[in-house]
Design a protein around this motif. Structure first.
Motif, PDB file in Angstrom:
ATOM      1  N   LYS A 206       0.833  -1.217   0.000  1.00  0.00           N
ATOM      2  CA  LYS A 206       0.000   0.000   0.000  1.00  0.00           C
ATOM      3  C   LYS A 206       0.861   1.258   0.000  1.00  0.00           C
ATOM      4  CE  LYS A 206      -3.489  -2.793   0.493  1.00  0.00           C
ATOM      5  NZ  LYS A 206      -4.198  -3.248  -0.709  1.00  0.00           N
ATOM      6  N   VAL A 207       1.776   1.344  -0.948  1.00  0.00           N
ATOM      7  CA  VAL A 207       2.679   2.489  -1.024  1.00  0.00           C
ATOM      8  C   VAL A 207       2.277   3.428  -2.155  1.00  0.00           C
ATOM      9  CG1 VAL A 207       4.711   1.447   0.027  1.00  0.00           C
ATOM     10  CG2 VAL A 207       4.260   1.034  -2.374  1.00  0.00           C
ATOM     11  N   GLY A 208       2.546   4.732  -1.955  1.00  0.00           N
ATOM     12  CA  GLY A 208       2.250   5.736  -2.965  1.00  0.00           C
ATOM     13  C   GLY A 208       3.301   5.778  -4.053  1.00  0.00           C
ATOM     14  N   LEU A 209       3.118   6.702  -4.977  1.00  0.00           N
ATOM     15  CA  LEU A 209       3.965   6.771  -6.163  1.00  0.00           C
ATOM     16  C   LEU A 209       5.437   6.968  -5.826  1.00  0.00           C
ATOM     17  CD1 LEU A 209       4.343   6.870  -9.217  1.00  0.00           C
ATOM     18  CD2 LEU A 209       3.744   9.308  -9.149  1.00  0.00           C
ATOM     19  N   ASN A 210       5.757   7.884  -4.917  1.00  0.00           N
ATOM     20  CA  ASN A 210       7.166   8.145  -4.609  1.00  0.00           C
ATOM     21  C   ASN A 210       7.858   6.914  -4.026  1.00  0.00           C
ATOM     22  OD1 ASN A 210       7.024  10.781  -5.520  1.00  0.00           O
ATOM     23  ND2 ASN A 210       6.564  11.637  -3.502  1.00  0.00           N
TER      24      ASN A 210
END
Length: 336
Positions: A206-210
């Motif tokens: 569940k990690v964002g783009l960065n």
């Protein structure tokens, strides 16, 4: 019910007057469900249709093209799947003759979907690609796309068209909002199996783009340096053990995996960081003083940050700085 009948009439009216559409009762066996040429929808779920069709019937009959033998689906993939699941052996459908212009047929397929709902990114990509496949020239394709509410910007449309050519796992990642368009295109440059593994990794963490970009860079560089595949790297222990923990704390798991990969990619830096943190703890700086090392420990200039509200606070920090100057741990930090 009235809305669906209205849509049915709209679709029929869009067929050119020099061609005919006939309502015909046909065998479901004669429908080629493997030919996905005109499929726009990404949904394969039919549960929402089963009850309605069973109770009311097919309010809007599917649109098919007569082929020899059988029929190709233009609109109504989910409706036909639902009828088959219900055990129907015959249905009433709208039949276009084989001679009907395929560009117009493509537009009918897109309109059937776009009139009912907003198309998602993958569906929009399929629609644009379908117009490209059958459109006679760029101007006609552009005009058709505009009339159907599809993006026509030269800076946007070409990028969106690429989506339907990406590995299926990447397209599914877009639909689940696990990854955005920019990351999808980056993953599209990898082999499908590797792209799929990375999508699943991002989905799990569940990690964002960065953070996704950081992880992608780490695994790519490690794989290249060690001459192994990204798939092999992701499948190794202890990374696999971290991913397979029951009921993990996602924040802790993300940090552990990031630390593991950084240590493997930058062993000298991570060792320097660990030693630095050990010495800084011995300085007992407190909350009002921060000692910032050079980036990646590649320089020799440190930054000392002080936090105070008044003169008395600064006097207190001055005394604390004198204590730090006498602490042997500072010497070890600066002598590294």
């Amino acid at each position: 019910m009235d809305s669906n009948l209205s849509d049915d009439r709209k679709a029929s009216e869009e067929i050119p007057p020099d061609h005919t559409v006939r309502y015909r009762t046909i065998s479901t066996v004669d429908i080629d469900t493997e030919d996905l040429t005109f499929r726009i929808t990404t949904s394969s779920d039919i549960e929402d249709l089963l009850g309605s069709i069973q109770k009311i019937g097919l309010i809007q009959p599917p649109l098919l093209i007569a082929n020899s033998p059988g029929y190709t689906i233009v609109c109504g993939f989910r409706r036909i799947a639902a009828c088959r699941k219900l055990g129907w052996t015959r249905i009433t459908a709208r039949i276009l003759e084989k001679s009907v212009d395929r560009f117009k047929t493509a537009q009918l397929s897109i309109a059937d979907n776009a009139l009912q709902r907003s198309l998602n990114l993958v569906e929009t990509s399929r629609a644009l690609e379908l117009l490209d496949d059958f459109g006679p020239d760029p101007q006609q394709r552009r005009e058709a796309a505009e009339a159907l509410g599809l993006p026509i910007s030269r800076s946007v449309a070409p990028t969106i068209k690429k989506i339907c050519r990406l590995p299926l796992s990447v397209q599914e990642g877009i639909l689940r909002e696990t990854i955005d368009l920019s990351m999808a295109l980056e993953l599209g440059g990898l082999n499908p199996a590797t792209a799929g593994d990375l999508v699943r990794l991002f989905d799990h963490l569940k990690v964002g783009l960065n953070k996704q970009r950081e992880l992608l860079l780490l695994v790519t560089e490690i794989a290249k340096r060690e001459d192994i595949s990204i798939q092999q790297l992701i499948g190794e222990q202890p990374l696999l053990d971290m991913l397979q923990k029951a009921d993990p704390d996602r924040a802790i798991q993300r940090q552990q995996i990031r630390s593991l990969l950084r240590q493997r990619r930058y062993p000298a830096i991570t060792e320097a960081e660990a030693n630095y943190e050990k010495q800084v703890r011995q300085l007992k700086l407190g909350n009002q003083i921060q000692l910032v090392p050079p980036k990646d420990f590649e320089g020799t200039t440190y930054t000392l940050m002080l936090h105070f509200k008044n003169r008395q606070g600064l006097i207190h920090l001055n005394a604390k700085i004198n204590e730090i100057l006498e602490n042997p741990a500072l010497g070890r930090i600066l002598k590294r």
